[in-house]
Design an enzyme around this catalytic site. Structure first.
Site, PDB file in Angstrom:
ATOM      1  N   CYS A 116      13.087   6.458  -3.494  1.00 46.73           N
ATOM      2  CA  CYS A 116      12.154   5.677  -4.323  1.00 46.73           C
ATOM      3  C   CYS A 116      11.973   6.261  -5.725  1.00 46.73           C
ATOM      4  CB  CYS A 116      10.793   5.600  -3.641  1.00 46.73           C
ATOM      5  SG  CYS A 116      10.923   4.913  -1.999  1.00 46.73           S
ATOM      6  N   HIS A 281       6.162   2.457  -8.754  1.00 41.54           N
ATOM      7  CA  HIS A 281       7.159   2.078  -7.747  1.00 41.54           C
ATOM      8  C   HIS A 281       6.464   1.144  -6.762  1.00 41.54           C
ATOM      9  CE1 HIS A 281       9.679   2.028  -4.317  1.00 41.54           C
ATOM     10  NE2 HIS A 281       8.924   2.861  -3.621  1.00 41.54           N
ATOM     11  N   ASN A 311       9.749  -4.003  -1.281  1.00 44.79           N
ATOM     12  CA  ASN A 311      10.007  -2.663  -1.821  1.00 44.79           C
ATOM     13  C   ASN A 311      11.518  -2.514  -1.997  1.00 44.79           C
ATOM     14  OD1 ASN A 311      10.559   0.106  -2.023  1.00 44.79           O
ATOM     15  ND2 ASN A 311       8.957   0.709  -0.586  1.00 44.79           N
TER      16      ASN A 311
HETATM   17  O1  UT7 Z   1       8.624   3.341  -0.743  1.00 41.60           O
HETATM   18  C1  UT7 Z   1       8.641   4.591  -0.150  1.00 41.60           C
HETATM   19  C2  UT7 Z   1       7.333   5.035   0.275  1.00 41.60           C
HETATM   20  N1  UT7 Z   1       6.847   4.225   1.350  1.00 41.60           N
HETATM   21  C3  UT7 Z   1       5.573   3.970   1.426  1.00 41.60           C
HETATM   22  O2  UT7 Z   1       4.840   4.362   0.550  1.00 41.60           O
HETATM   23  C4  UT7 Z   1       5.057   3.232   2.626  1.00 41.60           C
HETATM   24  C5  UT7 Z   1       3.707   3.773   2.996  1.00 41.60           C
HETATM   25  N2  UT7 Z   1       3.178   3.238   4.260  1.00 41.60           N
HETATM   26  C6  UT7 Z   1       2.835   1.946   4.406  1.00 41.60           C
HETATM   27  O3  UT7 Z   1       2.995   1.152   3.496  1.00 41.60           O
HETATM   28  C7  UT7 Z   1       2.192   1.527   5.698  1.00 41.60           C
HETATM   29  O4  UT7 Z   1       1.994   2.683   6.489  1.00 41.60           O
HETATM   30  C8  UT7 Z   1       3.008   0.492   6.511  1.00 41.60           C
HETATM   31  C9  UT7 Z   1       2.889  -0.848   5.814  1.00 41.60           C
HETATM   32  C10 UT7 Z   1       4.450   0.921   6.612  1.00 41.60           C
HETATM   33  C11 UT7 Z   1       2.454   0.336   7.918  1.00 41.60           C
HETATM   34  O5  UT7 Z   1       1.090   0.001   7.877  1.00 41.60           O
HETATM   35  P1  UT7 Z   1       0.060   0.826   8.770  1.00 41.60           P
HETATM   36  O6  UT7 Z   1      -1.238   0.203   8.554  1.00 41.60           O
HETATM   37  O7  UT7 Z   1       0.177   2.265   8.387  1.00 41.60           O
HETATM   38  O8  UT7 Z   1       0.577   0.559  10.241  1.00 41.60           O
HETATM   39  P2  UT7 Z   1       1.012   1.570  11.384  1.00 41.60           P
HETATM   40  O9  UT7 Z   1       2.428   1.975  11.199  1.00 41.60           O
HETATM   41  O10 UT7 Z   1      -0.008   2.654  11.551  1.00 41.60           O
HETATM   42  O11 UT7 Z   1       0.916   0.637  12.652  1.00 41.60           O
HETATM   43  C12 UT7 Z   1      -0.330   0.037  13.049  1.00 41.60           C
HETATM   44  C13 UT7 Z   1      -0.051  -0.973  14.142  1.00 41.60           C
HETATM   45  C14 UT7 Z   1       0.815  -0.443  15.260  1.00 41.60           C
HETATM   46  O12 UT7 Z   1       0.398  -1.046  16.469  1.00 41.60           O
HETATM   47  P3  UT7 Z   1      -0.553  -0.277  17.509  1.00 41.60           P
HETATM   48  O13 UT7 Z   1       0.183   0.958  17.887  1.00 41.60           O
HETATM   49  O14 UT7 Z   1      -1.811  -0.002  16.742  1.00 41.60           O
HETATM   50  O15 UT7 Z   1      -0.703  -1.277  18.601  1.00 41.60           O
HETATM   51  C15 UT7 Z   1       2.196  -0.931  14.929  1.00 41.60           C
HETATM   52  O16 UT7 Z   1       3.026  -1.061  16.040  1.00 41.60           O
HETATM   53  O17 UT7 Z   1       0.664  -2.074  13.584  1.00 41.60           O
HETATM   54  C16 UT7 Z   1       1.876  -2.270  14.333  1.00 41.60           C
HETATM   55  N3  UT7 Z   1       2.895  -2.742  13.411  1.00 41.60           N
HETATM   56  C17 UT7 Z   1       3.111  -4.039  13.180  1.00 41.60           C
HETATM   57  N4  UT7 Z   1       2.544  -5.153  13.650  1.00 41.60           N
HETATM   58  C18 UT7 Z   1       3.020  -6.335  13.197  1.00 41.60           C
HETATM   59  C19 UT7 Z   1       3.753  -2.016  12.658  1.00 41.60           C
HETATM   60  N5  UT7 Z   1       4.516  -2.815  11.931  1.00 41.60           N
HETATM   61  C20 UT7 Z   1       4.156  -4.075  12.222  1.00 41.60           C
HETATM   62  C21 UT7 Z   1       4.588  -5.346  11.798  1.00 41.60           C
HETATM   63  N6  UT7 Z   1       3.991  -6.429  12.303  1.00 41.60           N
HETATM   64  N7  UT7 Z   1       5.571  -5.481  10.889  1.00 41.60           N
END
Ligand code: UT7
Length: 354
Positions: A116, A281, A311
């Site tokens: 990134c 970014h 992204n």
């Molecule tokens: O560009 C490089 C740098 N990257 C970043 O800066 C990304 C930074 N991180 C993020 O943007 C966020 O962490 C994400 C958007 C990737 C994920 O969001 P989050 O709120 O941190 O979700 P999580 O990974 O903690 O997951 C929460 C829940 C999980 O379910 P349970 O275990 O609580 O039942 C996941 O399985 O959301 C679930 N989940 C989804 N549900 C529906 C994860 N991805 C999805 C999805 N659709 N696409």
């Protein structure tokens, strides 16, 4: 004093629009979840077998070269930032040289692997070469064809929904005027290398396994060295896709973005009140909004386009900057701040007087 000015800028995104609803047809996700957590509504995917990271870079470069008013053979150095190269090797720099039909073999080509932050790292490298007088027309590109390497099963949904394809390019030239790149800052911390990583294929042979949160059985047989690079076991277990510990990355990002912006402004002798346009970014709209609040900036001082492009990693900063420029939101004399954070971890900032 010699400075580096942006003589031309361009971007390219593929035609194919993929909405959140399209993704919900192939994996367990929803438009609501994606929009609420990331701000993304849709992204672009390149045309399979017709477009690549290199071909998209070429389209963006053609625009930047034309706007710079030079011929492609005047390019004396190419810097190519990507995490999704056409080939494992050689890098995309030489493939872009060929794609553009640059026959000047005196032109060097360098690939940057900083994910990134790759474009901002590349800008800093180019700035050093230009200020020392080594090169006169550097073509700097960031391009990504993520759609070729994502896990479209529910297993990969936390990563796959975020990413999109696209390319951005700049032609950089020396100037005696008090404009162009005023300061850059580069940082890295390899402690968390596996928190956001695309590990296989690779020559690690399981060496770094202790750094992975989930123990991974790579299915190696000691006798079969060739299979340590990539084997059926990895393919079956989805170990050939990007991995991200999203919340950990998010927390680091919201800390490092403001730090690197303030540091780079200070190097340029400026304050946050001097920013006319911040181009973060495009990692996640929530991250950009957090950074905006921390910097005390208005909506019209931060350019976000993750809503429609997702992204695009190394391409996101030049695409956003080019869009802002084309919209007339970046004008002569404006102080423009670029900032990026991502896998590595690496993070970087640049302050430019337009
Ligand atoms: O560009 C490089 C740098 N990257 C970043 O800066 C990304 C930074 N991180 C993020 O943007 C966020 O962490 C994400 C958007 C990737 C994920 O969001 P989050 O709120 O941190 O979700 P999580 O990974 O903690 O997951 C929460 C829940 C999980 O379910 P349970 O275990 O609580 O039942 C996941 O399985 O959301 C679930 N989940 C989804 N549900 C529906 C994860 N991805 C999805 C999805 N659709 N696409």
């Amino acid at each position: 004093m010699l400075r580096t000015k942006i003589a031309g800028i361009g971007y390219y995104v593929p035609e194919k629009v993929v909405t959140n609803h399209d993704l919900a047809k192939v994996m367990d996700t929803t438009d609501e979840w994606i929009q609420e957590r990331t701000g993304i509504v849709e992204r672009r995917y390149g045309k399979k077998h017709k477009e690549t990271t290199t071909s998209m870079a070429a389209r963006a470069s053609e625009v930047a070269i034309k706007r710079a008013g030079i011929s492609k053979d005047e390019i004396d150095f190419i810097i190519f930032a990507t995490l999704s190269p056409d080939y494992y090797f050689p890098g995309c720099g030489v493939l872009l040289q060929r794609e553009l039909g640059i026959t000047n073999t005196a032109a060097g080509a360098l690939d940057i692997r900083n994910q990134c932050s790759g474009f901002v790292y590349g800008l800093s490298v180019a700035d050093q070469f230009i200020r020392t007088g080594m090169y006169k027309n550097i073509l700097l590109v960031g391009s990504e064809m993520h759609s070729m390497g994502l896990d479209f099963s529910t297993r990969g949904r936390n990563v796959t929904v975020i990413f999109g394809d696209g390319a951005g390019a700049m032609v950089l030239q020396p100037t005696q005027e008090d404009k162009g790149v005023l300061a850059t800052s580069l940082h890295s911390d390899g402690t968390y290398a596996e928190k956001l990583a695309f590990i296989n294929p690779g020559a690690h042979g399981g060496y770094h396994a202790a750094h992975m949160d989930e123990a991974q059985d790579f299915g190696y047989s000691d006798a079969e060295y060739g299979e340590m690079f990539i084997n059926e076991h990895m393919i079956e277990n989805g170990q050939i896709f990007p991995y991200m510990e999203g919340q950990f990355v998010f927390k680091m990002a919201v800390q490092k973005f403001p730090e690197v912006i303030l540091e780079t402004l200070e190097k340029a002798g400026l304050k946050k009140e001097d920013i006319d346009m911040l181009i973060p970014h495009q990692a996640n709209l929530r991250i950009s909004q957090f950074v905006q609040r921390r910097m005390g900036l208005r909506d019209d001082q931060v350019w976000n386009n993750i809503q429609k492009f997702g992204n695009t990693t190394a391409a996101s900063v030049p695409i956003a900057l080019c869009e802002a420029y084309e919209a007339g939101a970046v004008k002569d004399g404006d102080i423009v701040c670029l900032a990026a954070f991502g896998s590595g971890f690496t993070w970087a900032g640049a302050v430019i007087r337009w």
